[in-house]
Design a protein around this motif. Structure first.
Motif, mmCIF file in Angstrom:
data_model
loop_
_atom_site.group_PDB
_atom_site.id
_atom_site.type_symbol
_atom_site.label_atom_id
_atom_site.label_comp_id
_atom_site.label_asym_id
_atom_site.label_seq_id
_atom_site.Cartn_x
_atom_site.Cartn_y
_atom_site.Cartn_z
ATOM 1 N N ILE A 1 0.848 -1.204 0.000
ATOM 2 C CA ILE A 1 0.000 0.000 0.000
ATOM 3 C C ILE A 1 0.879 1.247 0.000
ATOM 4 N N GLN A 2 0.703 2.059 -1.012
ATOM 5 C CA GLN A 2 1.392 3.341 -1.115
ATOM 6 C C GLN A 2 0.343 4.448 -0.981
ATOM 7 N N LYS A 3 0.348 5.092 0.153
ATOM 8 C CA LYS A 3 -0.684 6.087 0.459
ATOM 9 C C LYS A 3 -0.377 7.417 -0.233
ATOM 10 N N PRO A 4 -1.310 7.906 -1.041
ATOM 11 C CA PRO A 4 -1.086 9.225 -1.666
ATOM 12 C C PRO A 4 -1.250 10.348 -0.645
ATOM 13 N N ASP A 5 -0.472 11.376 -0.811
ATOM 14 C CA ASP A 5 -0.497 12.510 0.108
ATOM 15 C C ASP A 5 -1.392 13.605 -0.469
ATOM 16 N N TYR A 6 -2.577 13.758 0.117
ATOM 17 C CA TYR A 6 -3.501 14.828 -0.265
ATOM 18 C C TYR A 6 -3.468 15.988 0.728
ATOM 19 N N ASP A 7 -2.457 15.996 1.585
ATOM 20 C CA ASP A 7 -2.322 17.028 2.612
ATOM 21 C C ASP A 7 -3.554 17.055 3.531
ATOM 22 N N ILE A 8 -4.030 15.854 3.852
ATOM 23 C CA ILE A 8 -5.197 15.731 4.731
ATOM 24 C C ILE A 8 -4.796 15.107 6.055
ATOM 25 N N HIS A 9 -4.114 13.978 6.002
ATOM 26 C CA HIS A 9 -3.720 13.289 7.229
ATOM 27 C C HIS A 9 -2.520 13.993 7.852
ATOM 28 N N MET A 10 -2.504 13.978 9.177
ATOM 29 C CA MET A 10 -1.359 14.544 9.886
ATOM 30 C C MET A 10 -0.115 13.694 9.645
ATOM 31 N N ALA A 11 -0.304 12.358 9.572
ATOM 32 C CA ALA A 11 0.821 11.471 9.286
ATOM 33 C C ALA A 11 0.678 10.966 7.855
ATOM 34 N N PRO A 12 1.561 11.357 6.964
ATOM 35 C CA PRO A 12 1.407 10.951 5.558
ATOM 36 C C PRO A 12 1.698 9.477 5.312
ATOM 37 N N LEU A 13 2.357 8.795 6.251
ATOM 38 C CA LEU A 13 2.689 7.393 6.039
ATOM 39 C C LEU A 13 1.452 6.517 6.224
ATOM 40 N N ASN A 14 1.451 5.397 5.529
ATOM 41 C CA ASN A 14 0.319 4.472 5.633
ATOM 42 C C ASN A 14 0.377 3.704 6.947
ATOM 43 N N SER A 15 -0.773 3.478 7.553
ATOM 44 C CA SER A 15 -0.864 2.730 8.812
ATOM 45 C C SER A 15 -1.859 1.579 8.737
ATOM 46 N N ALA A 16 -2.403 1.298 7.562
ATOM 47 C CA ALA A 16 -3.383 0.221 7.405
ATOM 48 C C ALA A 16 -2.697 -1.019 6.817
ATOM 49 N N PRO A 17 -3.054 -2.182 7.322
ATOM 50 C CA PRO A 17 -3.962 -2.534 8.427
ATOM 51 C C PRO A 17 -3.288 -2.402 9.793
ATOM 52 N N SER A 18 -4.090 -2.490 10.847
ATOM 53 C CA SER A 18 -3.593 -2.363 12.208
ATOM 54 C C SER A 18 -2.933 -3.665 12.648
ATOM 55 N N GLY A 19 -1.691 -3.549 13.095
ATOM 56 C CA GLY A 19 -0.985 -4.737 13.560
ATOM 57 C C GLY A 19 -1.513 -5.263 14.887
ATOM 58 N N HIS A 20 -1.876 -4.340 15.819
ATOM 59 C CA HIS A 20 -2.411 -4.771 17.114
ATOM 60 C C HIS A 20 -3.737 -5.520 16.942
ATOM 61 N N THR A 21 -4.606 -4.991 16.099
ATOM 62 C CA THR A 21 -5.893 -5.650 15.880
ATOM 63 C C THR A 21 -5.720 -6.993 15.182
ATOM 64 N N THR A 22 -4.802 -7.046 14.224
ATOM 65 C CA THR A 22 -4.543 -8.310 13.543
ATOM 66 C C THR A 22 -4.019 -9.360 14.503
ATOM 67 N N PHE A 23 -3.149 -8.964 15.412
ATOM 68 C CA PHE A 23 -2.601 -9.920 16.374
ATOM 69 C C PHE A 23 -3.694 -10.492 17.260
#
Length: 360
Positions: free
Chosen positions: A184-206
């Motif tokens: 997953i390469q998250k495009p930067d639309y200057d919306i999210h505070m953190a431009p890096l991708n965080s999906a999926p959640s590792g804690h929830t997956t575990f």
């Protein structure tokens, strides 16, 4: 007195009738076997029964390798396989839609960021106190799964299903890390505070994968209850990651769908294993009440999700994004649990009694 003359005649021979048949004579020999005396005819003597031993030669060679005890007696029907494939396709489709909308589009990023900020604002006062407690939820799910797995191994000796569950858990966690860090390469639309991708959640997956491991290793009759318990652990772990500011709601949804996809694949694999066939638990009536409740809840939560996200986009009600994200996570968890329980209901069919030509 007169004398009577007695003549001694030869014993009469049985009369035979000659038939004129144009075939060669055939000699038929009839043997008469004495009839066994009834036990009641011999008073005071116990009745005895004689058994004639029959020495059957033991199969050897290739025939010894295909004894019935070594063969699977049932097989999944075409409809059962189609159900698993359909559930897998729907889960993967929902995963792709979630990533595309909430990660790749500006509207999805806006709704996801708005829900994330509302979560942080609403739970800002309780976050320091709840940080340590919520951080232990994925660990608690893992401990619960490991303890349950050990109990199942000691109680039912289900080693092969346990290996399948372990493989599913490892594959789900590996898939999450590959999707998050590589694919997953998250495009930067200057919306999210953190431009890096965080999906999926590792804690929830575990947390979800740990309970899925126990779900697959458990006997059939225990799986519906474990699926519901696993849903609760997954929801608690997912909400805790959002409250603590680690992940956005879409990350939690993607993690649930990744784990569900691998669990469906694990259930389909167990259909073809002999160890699963030895479990004689009947699951035809599993979830007669639970599945309709989960489906109704999922439909209601899905409707609420769409309505609340529309209100959040229009900015007509404060907190609508938070409630919409909460409903979305619960909706996906409800539908995933209903699908897993529903796949347990179909039974394998008996294999036809036929002999392959090449076994002779």
């Amino acid at each position: 007195m007169g004398h009577r003359n007695f003549t001694h005649s030869e014993p009469s021979q049985p009369r035979t009738q000659k038939l004129s048949v144009d075939t060669e004579p055939t000699e038929v020999i009839l043997t008469h076997q004495p009839r066994a005396a009834h036990p009641s005819s011999q008073l005071g003597q116990p009745a005895t029964t004689q058994h004639t031993p029959v020495d059957a030669p033991a199969p050897s060679g290739r025939m010894a390798a295909i004894r019935p005890s070594n063969l699977r007696q049932t097989r999944p029907s075409a409809w059962t396989v189609l159900q698993h494939l359909l559930a897998l396709a729907l889960t993967l489709g929902a995963l792709a839609t979630t990533i595309w909308f909430f990660v790749m589009t500006p509207l999805g990023q806006t709704l996801d960021e708005l829900a994330f900020n509302e979560y942080a604002y609403q739970f800002l006062t309780v976050q320091p106190q709840s940080l340590q407690v919520l951080d232990q939820i994925p660990t608690a799910a893992g401990v619960f799964a490991v303890v349950g797995l050990i109990f199942v191994l000691l109680w039912k000796h289900r080693f092969v299903p346990a290996l399948v569950g372990l493989a599913v858990a490892l594959a789900a966690n590996a898939t999450t890390q590959i999707l998050k860090n590589v694919i997953i390469q998250k495009p930067d639309y200057d919306i999210h505070m953190a431009p890096l991708n965080s999906a999926p959640s590792g804690h929830t997956t575990f947390a979800a994968a740990a309970v899925s491991m126990l779900f697959l290793a458990s006997p059939k009759r225990l799986r519906p209850a474990i699926a519901v318990i696993g849903m609760l652990f997954t929801l608690a772990a997912g909400y805790s990651t959002i409250i603590n500011g680690w992940h956005r709601p879409a990350d939690v949804v993607a993690a649930i769908l990744v784990t569900t996809s691998w669990t469906v694949l694990g259930l389909g694999t167990l259909r073809f294993l002999r160890s699963e066939e030895l479990d004689l638990g009947n699951t035809q009536r599993s979830g007669l009440i639970m599945i309709p409740l989960l489906v109704i809840a999922g439909c209601f939560l899905g409707f609420c999700t769409v309505a609340l996200y529309i209100l959040a986009y229009a900015q007509t009600m404060s907190g609508s994004a938070l409630m919409g994200a909460t409903c979305l996570i619960a909706c996906i968890a409800s539908f995933s649990t209903a699908a897993l329980i529903g796949l347990l209901r179909s039974q394998n069919k008996q294999r036809k009694a036929y002999t392959k030509v090449w076994t002779y």
